[in-house]
Design a protein around this motif. Sequence first.
Motif, PDB file in Angstrom:
ATOM      1  N   ARG A   1       0.793  -1.227   0.000  1.00 24.24           N
ATOM      2  CA  ARG A   1       0.000   0.000   0.000  1.00 24.24           C
ATOM      3  C   ARG A   1       0.824   1.275   0.000  1.00 24.24           C
ATOM      4  NH1 ARG A   1      -4.402   0.222   4.445  1.00 24.24           N
ATOM      5  NH2 ARG A   1      -4.307   2.367   3.757  1.00 24.24           N
ATOM      6  N   GLY A   2       1.988   1.338   0.625  1.00 26.27           N
ATOM      7  CA  GLY A   2       2.740   2.585   0.756  1.00 26.27           C
ATOM      8  C   GLY A   2       4.191   2.437   0.324  1.00 26.27           C
ATOM      9  N   PHE A   3       4.952   3.519   0.624  1.00 24.69           N
ATOM     10  CA  PHE A   3       6.372   3.517   0.306  1.00 24.69           C
ATOM     11  C   PHE A   3       7.144   2.854   1.432  1.00 24.69           C
ATOM     12  CE2 PHE A   3       4.748   7.349  -1.850  1.00 24.69           C
ATOM     13  CZ  PHE A   3       5.095   7.020  -3.153  1.00 24.69           C
ATOM     14  N   THR A   4       8.253   2.247   1.061  1.00 20.74           N
ATOM     15  CA  THR A   4       9.107   1.669   2.096  1.00 20.74           C
ATOM     16  C   THR A   4      10.022   2.763   2.631  1.00 20.74           C
ATOM     17  OG1 THR A   4      10.857   1.058   0.569  1.00 20.74           O
ATOM     18  CG2 THR A   4       9.091  -0.560   0.916  1.00 20.74           C
ATOM     19  N   LEU A   5      10.653   2.511   3.742  1.00 15.44           N
ATOM     20  CA  LEU A   5      11.567   3.467   4.352  1.00 15.44           C
ATOM     21  C   LEU A   5      12.754   3.759   3.436  1.00 15.44           C
ATOM     22  CD1 LEU A   5      12.232   5.146   6.815  1.00 15.44           C
ATOM     23  CD2 LEU A   5      13.378   3.170   7.808  1.00 15.44           C
ATOM     24  N   VAL A   6      13.246   2.758   2.750  1.00 14.46           N
ATOM     25  CA  VAL A   6      14.372   2.932   1.823  1.00 14.46           C
ATOM     26  C   VAL A   6      13.978   3.856   0.678  1.00 14.46           C
ATOM     27  CG1 VAL A   6      15.897   1.721   0.218  1.00 14.46           C
ATOM     28  CG2 VAL A   6      15.400   0.711   2.434  1.00 14.46           C
ATOM     29  N   GLU A   7      12.797   3.682   0.136  1.00 12.60           N
ATOM     30  CA  GLU A   7      12.342   4.545  -0.956  1.00 12.60           C
ATOM     31  C   GLU A   7      12.222   6.002  -0.496  1.00 12.60           C
ATOM     32  OE1 GLU A   7       9.605   1.452  -3.562  1.00 12.60           O
ATOM     33  OE2 GLU A   7       8.745   2.416  -1.790  1.00 12.60           O
ATOM     34  N   LEU A   8      11.703   6.230   0.680  1.00  9.17           N
ATOM     35  CA  LEU A   8      11.594   7.595   1.210  1.00  9.17           C
ATOM     36  C   LEU A   8      12.968   8.210   1.437  1.00  9.17           C
ATOM     37  CD1 LEU A   8       8.630   7.237   3.710  1.00  9.17           C
ATOM     38  CD2 LEU A   8       8.677   8.521   1.587  1.00  9.17           C
ATOM     39  N   LEU A   9      13.921   7.456   1.953  1.00 10.70           N
ATOM     40  CA  LEU A   9      15.279   7.969   2.175  1.00 10.70           C
ATOM     41  C   LEU A   9      15.949   8.331   0.849  1.00 10.70           C
ATOM     42  CD1 LEU A   9      16.553   5.667   5.051  1.00 10.70           C
ATOM     43  CD2 LEU A   9      16.020   8.103   5.158  1.00 10.70           C
ATOM     44  N   ILE A  10      15.745   7.529  -0.175  1.00 11.94           N
ATOM     45  CA  ILE A  10      16.332   7.823  -1.487  1.00 11.94           C
ATOM     46  C   ILE A  10      15.781   9.138  -2.025  1.00 11.94           C
ATOM     47  CG2 ILE A  10      16.390   7.078  -3.903  1.00 11.94           C
ATOM     48  CD1 ILE A  10      16.620   4.192  -2.839  1.00 11.94           C
ATOM     49  N   VAL A  11      14.485   9.356  -1.905  1.00 15.65           N
ATOM     50  CA  VAL A  11      13.867  10.602  -2.370  1.00 15.65           C
ATOM     51  C   VAL A  11      14.417  11.790  -1.588  1.00 15.65           C
ATOM     52  CG1 VAL A  11      11.692  11.882  -2.472  1.00 15.65           C
ATOM     53  CG2 VAL A  11      11.776   9.514  -3.234  1.00 15.65           C
ATOM     54  N   ILE A  12      14.574  11.666  -0.291  1.00 10.40           N
ATOM     55  CA  ILE A  12      15.114  12.756   0.536  1.00 10.40           C
ATOM     56  C   ILE A  12      16.546  13.081   0.141  1.00 10.40           C
ATOM     57  CG2 ILE A  12      15.801  13.363   2.899  1.00 10.40           C
ATOM     58  CD1 ILE A  12      13.246  11.866   3.828  1.00 10.40           C
ATOM     59  N   VAL A  13      17.355  12.058  -0.108  1.00 15.49           N
ATOM     60  CA  VAL A  13      18.748  12.279  -0.524  1.00 15.49           C
ATOM     61  C   VAL A  13      18.797  12.979  -1.878  1.00 15.49           C
ATOM     62  CG1 VAL A  13      20.845  11.080  -1.263  1.00 15.49           C
ATOM     63  CG2 VAL A  13      19.731  10.425   0.856  1.00 15.49           C
ATOM     64  N   ILE A  14      17.958  12.585  -2.806  1.00 16.86           N
ATOM     65  CA  ILE A  14      17.934  13.230  -4.130  1.00 16.86           C
ATOM     66  C   ILE A  14      17.529  14.694  -3.997  1.00 16.86           C
ATOM     67  CG2 ILE A  14      16.699  13.286  -6.343  1.00 16.86           C
ATOM     68  CD1 ILE A  14      16.661  10.203  -6.213  1.00 16.86           C
ATOM     69  N   ILE A  15      16.544  14.991  -3.192  1.00 23.68           N
ATOM     70  CA  ILE A  15      16.127  16.379  -2.974  1.00 23.68           C
ATOM     71  C   ILE A  15      17.256  17.188  -2.332  1.00 23.68           C
ATOM     72  CG2 ILE A  15      14.550  17.857  -1.643  1.00 23.68           C
ATOM     73  CD1 ILE A  15      12.382  15.714  -2.130  1.00 23.68           C
ATOM     74  N   ALA A  16      17.966  16.608  -1.388  1.00 23.23           N
ATOM     75  CA  ALA A  16      19.083  17.311  -0.738  1.00 23.23           C
ATOM     76  C   ALA A  16      20.190  17.618  -1.738  1.00 23.23           C
ATOM     77  CB  ALA A  16      19.613  16.479   0.420  1.00 23.23           C
ATOM     78  N   ILE A  17      20.511  16.661  -2.593  1.00 24.84           N
ATOM     79  CA  ILE A  17      21.560  16.872  -3.601  1.00 24.84           C
ATOM     80  C   ILE A  17      21.149  17.988  -4.564  1.00 24.84           C
ATOM     81  CG2 ILE A  17      22.702  15.822  -5.605  1.00 24.84           C
ATOM     82  CD1 ILE A  17      22.711  13.179  -3.996  1.00 24.84           C
ATOM     83  N   LEU A  18      19.923  17.983  -5.025  1.00 23.80           N
ATOM     84  CA  LEU A  18      19.447  19.038  -5.933  1.00 23.80           C
ATOM     85  C   LEU A  18      19.457  20.411  -5.256  1.00 23.80           C
ATOM     86  CD1 LEU A  18      16.487  17.182  -7.688  1.00 23.80           C
ATOM     87  CD2 LEU A  18      18.723  17.781  -8.657  1.00 23.80           C
ATOM     88  N   THR A  19      19.142  20.454  -3.985  1.00 25.20           N
ATOM     89  CA  THR A  19      19.166  21.720  -3.242  1.00 25.20           C
ATOM     90  C   THR A  19      20.584  22.269  -3.159  1.00 25.20           C
ATOM     91  OG1 THR A  19      17.261  21.010  -1.934  1.00 25.20           O
ATOM     92  CG2 THR A  19      18.588  22.811  -1.040  1.00 25.20           C
ATOM     93  N   VAL A  20      21.550  21.428  -2.849  1.00 28.81           N
ATOM     94  CA  VAL A  20      22.944  21.869  -2.759  1.00 28.81           C
ATOM     95  C   VAL A  20      23.434  22.384  -4.111  1.00 28.81           C
ATOM     96  CG1 VAL A  20      25.306  21.043  -2.400  1.00 28.81           C
ATOM     97  CG2 VAL A  20      23.520  20.424  -0.779  1.00 28.81           C
ATOM     98  N   ILE A  21      23.118  21.665  -5.169  1.00 28.67           N
ATOM     99  CA  ILE A  21      23.547  22.086  -6.509  1.00 28.67           C
ATOM    100  C   ILE A  21      22.941  23.447  -6.863  1.00 28.67           C
ATOM    101  CG2 ILE A  21      23.308  21.564  -8.977  1.00 28.67           C
ATOM    102  CD1 ILE A  21      23.590  18.589  -8.199  1.00 28.67           C
ATOM    103  N   SER A  22      21.665  23.641  -6.570  1.00 23.87           N
ATOM    104  CA  SER A  22      21.039  24.923  -6.906  1.00 23.87           C
ATOM    105  C   SER A  22      21.583  26.065  -6.054  1.00 23.87           C
ATOM    106  CB  SER A  22      19.523  24.833  -6.779  1.00 23.87           C
ATOM    107  OG  SER A  22      19.148  24.580  -5.447  1.00 23.87           O
TER     108      SER A  22
END
Length: 151
Positions: free
Chosen positions: A9-30
């Motif tokens: 039914r939902g996202f796993t903890l690993v999937e949520l962590l991957i999304v958070i890491v990708i958002i953090a990387i994009l924020t640093v680059i910008s």
Amino acid sequence: MTTKQLKNRGFTLVELLIVIVIIAILTVISLIAYNGIQNQAKTSASQGVMKNVADKAQIYNTQQPDTANGYPDSVDKLSEAGKSGETWYLEASAYKVGGNAEPTDAPTGADASKTIWYKTCKDAKNRNVGVTIWGWDFSKNQAIKRVVGEC
């Protein structure tokens, strides 16, 4: 509902962590890109002020043939009270004097990009035959030099 249906039914903890890491990387680059663009804008503004002061100093030298000194002793001479009708007049709010030697540290504050360093060059007869003007390259973190006349 079976146990298998509940797990899907939902996202796993690993999937949520991957999304958070990708958002953090994009924020640093910008943020890095934004800081670079901001430094380029401040450098362009500094170069514009340097060019304006250099042009006004040259006009001052050309239009003051009776003056034995030639170029103005200081940039403040270009913004003297009562001279606003002269073509070499420079509004005092257009620049900020940082000193009369090559700068070693970047200017700070709201007027950092307006800060210039201004030094006259003298000949053997102690006449002002040129001007050296420094600004700041905020991208490379170093001084920019502009020479007018003979230095």
